[in-house]
Design a protein around this motif. Structure first.
Motif, short mmCIF file in Angstrom:
data_model
loop_
_atom_site.label_atom_id
_atom_site.label_comp_id
_atom_site.label_asym_id
_atom_site.label_seq_id
_atom_site.Cartn_x
_atom_site.Cartn_y
_atom_site.Cartn_z
N ILE A 87 -5.44 14.75 1.13
CA ILE A 87 -4.03 15.15 1.09
C ILE A 87 -3.91 16.50 0.42
N CYS A 88 -3.17 17.39 1.04
CA CYS A 88 -2.81 18.66 0.41
C CYS A 88 -1.41 18.53 -0.15
N SER A 90 1.85 19.97 -1.04
CA SER A 90 2.48 21.20 -0.55
C SER A 90 3.97 20.99 -0.35
N ARG A 92 5.60 22.10 1.93
CA ARG A 92 5.81 22.00 3.37
C ARG A 92 5.55 20.60 3.90
N GLY A 93 5.03 19.72 3.05
CA GLY A 93 4.63 18.40 3.51
C GLY A 93 5.78 17.44 3.66
N GLN A 122 -4.41 29.00 5.28
CA GLN A 122 -4.11 27.93 6.21
C GLN A 122 -5.35 27.34 6.85
N VAL A 125 -6.58 24.54 4.70
CA VAL A 125 -5.72 23.35 4.82
C VAL A 125 -6.01 22.63 6.13
N ALA A 129 -7.47 18.87 5.26
CA ALA A 129 -6.37 17.92 4.98
C ALA A 129 -6.05 17.02 6.17
N GLU A 131 -3.28 15.18 5.85
CA GLU A 131 -1.83 15.31 5.83
C GLU A 131 -1.41 16.15 4.64
N GLU A 132 -0.18 16.67 4.70
CA GLU A 132 0.42 17.39 3.59
C GLU A 132 1.59 16.57 3.05
N SER A 134 4.81 16.43 0.06
CA SER A 134 5.66 17.07 -0.94
C SER A 134 6.32 15.98 -1.79
#
Length: 234
Positions: A87-88, A90, A92-93, A122, A125, A129, A131-132, A134
């Motif tokens: 998982i990143c 972010s 943007r997630g 990017q 990522v 990853a 998924e991202e 937040s």
């Protein structure tokens, strides 16, 4: 379950996650948290991990090679058959929810990538990853605190971390409602008494009161959740 956190500030996440319930779970061998310093995987002799973005713009970006190298080192320690998910953290997630915590709890290992500066190349990522995620619609200085939140919220769902399953079932968001008001001693505080029903010893009436209070709190404070609750349970 094991959490591997890829970060520029391992001491930060180690300090936060060494305390309280998650800290005790680690000491008892129920879960593991490992912080990996991305700087250790830099190909630069000065251990540099950032550079200016192509196309211009303010700030610096985390470069792809150190992130990739760190991730590869973490994967090298994965045992055969382990379910691993990266998982990143972010902005943007997808916005993180309790349902996500329950979903992520099913993996054997979670690898968490913490961004910093103005973000991550990017290509890194995309390469690492699955998924991202937040944790909310606001900006932080890095992904370390979101990573700690994710570890805490997922870790507490692991068998043995909390004393009873009921701890999960009757908490906010598990039922679709916010939690009802709670009280403890003294019975009277600044002229305000504990609701009489809680002193009655009548457990059926107490349960009804708590449900009604939870519904009302949710209706007032989170009408979006309340509408979902009505559709599901009413």
């Amino acid at each position: 379950m094991r959490f591997d956190i890829m970060t520029l500030f391992p001491a930060l996440v180690e300090t936060v996650l060494s305390e309280s319930i998650i800290g005790r779970a680690q000491k008892n061998g129920i879960l593991q948290v490992h912080a990996h310093n991305i700087r250790d995987y830099s190909e630069n002799k000065h251990r540099r991990v950032d550079d200016t973005p192509y196309g211009g713009g303010r700030g610096m970006l985390m470069a792809a090679p150190p992130v990739w190298n760190c991730w590869q080192a973490v994967l090298a320690d994965v045992k055969e058959g382990e379910r691993v998910h990266t998982i990143c953290l972010s902005p943007r997630g997808k916005t993180y929810t309790q349902a996500d915590a329950a979903r992520l709890c099913r993996y054997d290992r979670l690898i968490l990538l913490c961004g910093h500066y103005e973000g991550i190349d990017q290509r890194a990522v995309d390469a690492v990853a699955d998924e991202e995620i937040s944790i909310g619609d606001y900006v932080l200085t890095g992904g370390e605190l979101p990573a700690c939140i994710l570890v805490d919220s997922v870790g507490r769902l692991i068998d043995g971390v909390l004393p009873e399953a009921e701890c999960h079932e009757k908490e906010s968001f598990e039922s679709g409602l916010l939690e009802y008001p709670q009280y403890t001693r003294p019975e009277t505080f600044r002229g305000e008494r504990v609701p009489q029903v809680l002193l009655s010893g009548h457990h059926e009436n107490i349960d009804k009161w708590r449900l009604a209070q939870a519904e009302e709190v949710t209706r007032q404070r989170r009408p979006d959740l309340y509408e979902l609750y009505l559709k599901k349970y009413k």
